[in-house]
Design a protein around this motif. Structure first.
Motif, mmCIF file in Angstrom:
data_model
loop_
_atom_site.group_PDB
_atom_site.id
_atom_site.type_symbol
_atom_site.label_atom_id
_atom_site.label_comp_id
_atom_site.label_asym_id
_atom_site.label_seq_id
_atom_site.Cartn_x
_atom_site.Cartn_y
_atom_site.Cartn_z
ATOM 1 N N GLU A 1 -0.682 7.320 2.966
ATOM 2 C CA GLU A 1 -1.509 8.502 2.767
ATOM 3 C C GLU A 1 -0.665 9.713 2.366
ATOM 4 N N ARG B 1 -16.676 4.120 1.993
ATOM 5 C CA ARG B 1 -15.909 4.077 3.236
ATOM 6 C C ARG B 1 -14.984 5.289 3.429
ATOM 7 N N ASP B 2 -14.170 5.566 2.398
ATOM 8 C CA ASP B 2 -13.152 6.614 2.586
ATOM 9 C C ASP B 2 -13.721 8.021 2.448
ATOM 10 N N PRO C 1 -5.409 3.982 1.198
ATOM 11 C CA PRO C 1 -6.162 5.166 1.609
ATOM 12 C C PRO C 1 -5.296 6.431 1.551
ATOM 13 N N ASN D 1 -19.404 -0.599 4.589
ATOM 14 C CA ASN D 1 -18.225 0.024 3.989
ATOM 15 C C ASN D 1 -18.525 0.801 2.714
ATOM 16 N N SER E 1 -12.669 9.030 8.101
ATOM 17 C CA SER E 1 -11.248 9.337 7.941
ATOM 18 C C SER E 1 -10.470 8.042 8.123
ATOM 19 N N ASN E 2 -9.162 8.086 7.852
ATOM 20 C CA ASN E 2 -8.324 6.897 8.053
ATOM 21 C C ASN E 2 -8.370 6.406 9.494
ATOM 22 N N GLN F 1 -14.452 4.048 -5.021
ATOM 23 C CA GLN F 1 -15.001 4.937 -3.994
ATOM 24 C C GLN F 1 -16.228 4.298 -3.365
ATOM 25 N N PRO G 1 -13.988 0.433 -1.416
ATOM 26 C CA PRO G 1 -12.552 0.242 -1.669
ATOM 27 C C PRO G 1 -12.144 -1.238 -1.660
ATOM 28 N N LYS H 1 0.839 -1.205 0.000
ATOM 29 C CA LYS H 1 0.000 0.000 0.000
ATOM 30 C C LYS H 1 0.870 1.249 0.000
ATOM 31 N N GLU I 1 -8.997 7.905 -6.346
ATOM 32 C CA GLU I 1 -8.701 8.186 -4.929
ATOM 33 C C GLU I 1 -8.563 6.863 -4.172
ATOM 34 N N GLY I 2 -7.491 6.740 -3.427
ATOM 35 C CA GLY I 2 -7.337 5.580 -2.550
ATOM 36 C C GLY I 2 -7.074 4.260 -3.236
#
Lengths: 467, 200
Positions: free
Chosen positions: A420, B46-47, A438, B43, B51-52, B25, B28, A417, A433-434
């Motif tokens: 961020e 989810r993002d 993430p 989920n 937040s993380n 999106q 994920p 991964k 995105e992500g």
């Protein structure tokens, strides 16, 4: 007789039945499965008390979840381990050939299909993965399907689909030095957008296409889905036939001669009509790089990030959101921007030609100290070839190490991964995105552009070495 | 039966005015590791929802208590990217039974239809009217009539017809799926195999 496109010819030959006011029942010649999108399909089959109808036409391999180091050890992530084991168990129970981790034929599903000669001209090919479009490089109708459709193929060797429209994309001329199939694909998507191909199946033609190797054609067809098209295909020719000859599952002897005769007929009729046509000139194509959060947001590497003037409403808001995510501003040049990670691999650019290009560029140079590079072959065969050709020594001397095959950081389902906020020049297919973890920021590019970034530590025009 | 029979629905809607919402999106990849179809709604987005560190992002429409309902209204080119059916499962599992947009990606649209989730395509101008109606009144009601193929903004009475394949419409109205159909015609598939030169 009505003139037909290559797509029409193959599609029409596979219609079992036309449902009144509904889709076609389409026969599938080859079905690939992997661990992520198949378990619920097998479960559905079990709940209906059905067996796999034609197990010899399905081939399985786990690729999305696997680690790319220490593959001889059990997978640590419990969920990944369970998914990989479930695929193995389902294949064993249903008599489906399974190319397991650690075997010579192992690899990313869209890499091993062609490598093994399972992908052959004229076929219909599906897989629960949108990049199934890769196989279109061989003159097949190949496209991604959902899990319900995976269950349909397992149950009946058919799916129900309405016939899409046809698009022809012609790229003529000779590619500039340092411009690869990846750049051609990103250029096309930047021109027609990520929804330009929706509802269509593409046929690629023109001198640029016929001069591409099979690896290059696979890269181009692979990215068809990123324009929204179901798939893309290229009429088979001698390059295709030479690639396939003597592959493990390619026809042999008299069967080969017969197949070749049929394959040579696979082309669009001269007068065939396409619903949509685009023509591009190779001279206009530069090495490409993405700056936003979808593959249509790409520019020539020396260009500046476009501004949002002329955009309105949701279009503008979406554009600004993308740049904010990337930490970029309008009108900034891409050249010189910092790079933290480089990822070479995936079903888009994980083939031997990609590693040859990367190795050739980095030969005799040193990796930038600020860059972490993950070089992930698309298959065991690719890894073996990298070693046999002595590329691994070149890579190691330049400060790179080779990992083991899998999908890896393309979609970050394993441990590979991108953290961020970090920037990764990636030879994969999606900069959503992500996508690579993430908060990760992806910059899509060719293996050559990835090599240049890995050496300098910032976005660099790979053609500088040719000057 | 794979999902509930689709009937006429009147509901408020949740607006997602972003364009090109891709399936990464919607759900994920790291949440695709289940081997059963369970709990994907948790989920969904989810993002964008969290937040993380797992804290709720209050400005995201799904986290805004003024919005609710069975209808998700989204910007154009919804569902682009990956073929993961988990995207349709997550939306359905969360509680939506229709998604409205001016444009859907092909694979997502097919996946939605195979799971009792109705993709309603309306003209871009009408989509904007729906967004406006929600902006004026977050509890604004909309009526989706599958039989008539009509989407109506209740407050203004304005409506738009939407297209759907008649076979798929029949499936949705009766909660049927393609596998039932394909298994029924197996003899015809076997006959096709015999009469056609099929590779392999």
């Amino acid at each position: 007789m009505e003139a037909k496109t290559l797509f029409d010819k193959i599609w029409d030959a596979h219609i079992v039945k036309q449902v009144e006011d509904g889709p076609n029942v389409l026969y599938i010649d080859r079905h690939f499965i992997h661990e992520v999108t198949s378990p619920v399909a097998f479960l559905g089959l079990k709940n209906r008390r059905l067996k796999v109808f034609r197990p010899e036409k399905t081939t399985g391999t786990p690729d999305h979840n696997v680690p790319t180091i220490n593959q001889h050890l059990p997978i640590v992530d419990e969920l990944s381990h369970n998914q990989v084991e479930t695929l193995k168990k389902n294949c064993a129970e249903q008599g489906i050939t399974h190319h397991d981790l650690g075997t010579e034929s192992y690899g990313v599903v869209h890499i091993i299909g062609p490598e093994l000669g399972l992908t052959q001209p004229g076929m219909t090919i599906v897989c629960g993965d949108s990049h199934t479009s890769t196989h279109g490089a061989f003159g097949t109708i190949a496209f991604g399907i959902g899990t319900s459709e995976v269950e349909m193929v397992l149950a009946s060797q058919c799916i129900m689909q309405s016939k899409p429209k046809k698009m022809r994309i012609t790229v003529n001329g000779i590619l500039n030095k340092g411009v690869t199939a990846k750049d051609v694909a990103l250029y096309i998507i930047s021109k027609i957008s990520t929804s330009g191909g929706t509802g269509h199946f593409i046929e690629y033609t023109g001198t640029v296409i016929s001069n591409l190797s099979m690896e290059g054609r696979m890269t181009l067809c692979n990215l068809s889905i990123e324009s929204g098209a179901r798939g893309g295909m290229i009429a088979p020719d001698d390059i295709t036939f030479n690639y396939l000859k003597n592959r493990e599952f390619a026809p042999k002897g008299k069967d080969w001669d017969n197949a070749l005769k049929a394959w040579k007929e696979l082309k669009s009729d001269a007068c065939a009509v396409f619903d949509t046509e685009y023509v591009f000139d190779a001279a206009d194509i530069e090495p490409m790089i993405s700056y936003g959060t979808n593959p249509g947001m790409c520019i020539g590497i020396n260009k500046k990030i476009p501004d949002s003037k002329g955009l309105e409403g949701n279009d503008k808001a979406t554009y600004i959101k993308a740049l904010k995510y990337m930490g970029y501003n309008e009108n900034e040049p891409m050249i010189g921007k910092i790079v933290d990670y480089v990822f070479v691999g995936s079903c888009t650019n994980g083939r031997i030609e990609d590693f040859r290009a990367f190795a050739e560029y980095v030969k005799g140079k040193k990796k930038a100290p600020n860059v972490i590079a993950w070089l992930v072959p698309g298959s065991q065969k690719v890894e073996n070839q990298i070693r046999e050709e002595g590329l691994v020594q070149i890579l190691e001397a330049a400060g790179f190490e080779l990992r083991q095959p899998g999908c890896s950081a393309c979609l970050a389902m394993n441990d590979d991964k991108i953290p961020e906020g970090k920037y990764c020049v990636s030879t994969s297919n999606r900069n959503f995105e992500g996508r690579q973890g993430p908060g990760a920021r992806t910059l899509l590019a060719s293996p050559l552009t990835a090599a240049a970034a890995a050496i300098t530590g910032h976005i660099t025009d790979p053609r500088e070495i040719f000057i | 039966m794979a999902y509930n029979k689709f009937t006429t629905i009147t509901s408020s809607a949740v607006p997602l005015s972003i364009e090109n919402v891709d399936t990464d999106q919607i759900i994920p990849a790291r949440f695709l590791k289940a081997v059963e179809r369970k709990g994907f709604g948790d989920n969904l987005f989810r993002d964008w929802r969290y937040s993380n560190e797992g804290t709720i992002k209050a400005d995201f429409p799904l986290n805004n208590s003024k919005y609710s309902g069975k209808i998700l209204v989204a910007g154009k080119n919804f569902g682009s990217g990956s073929s993961r059916e988990h995207a349709a499962w997550a939306i359905y599992d969360y509680g939506f039974s229709q998604v409205v947009s001016s444009f859907f990606a092909d694979i997502f649209k097919g996946n939605a239809l195979n799971n009792g989730l109705l993709p309603v395509v309306v003209h871009a101008n009408f989509l904007q009217k729906i967004f406006n109606a929600i902006e004026n009144d977050p509890k604004a009601k909309f009526k989706v009539d599958l039989a008539k193929q009509l989407f109506t903004i209740s407050s203004t009475g304005e409506s738009a017809e939407f297209e759907i394949n008649q076979y798929k419409k029949h499936c949705l109205q009766n909660g049927l799926d393609d596998i039932d159909y394909l298994v029924e015609i197996k003899d015809e598939i076997v006959e096709f195999e015999k009469t056609t030169m099929i590779n392999c």
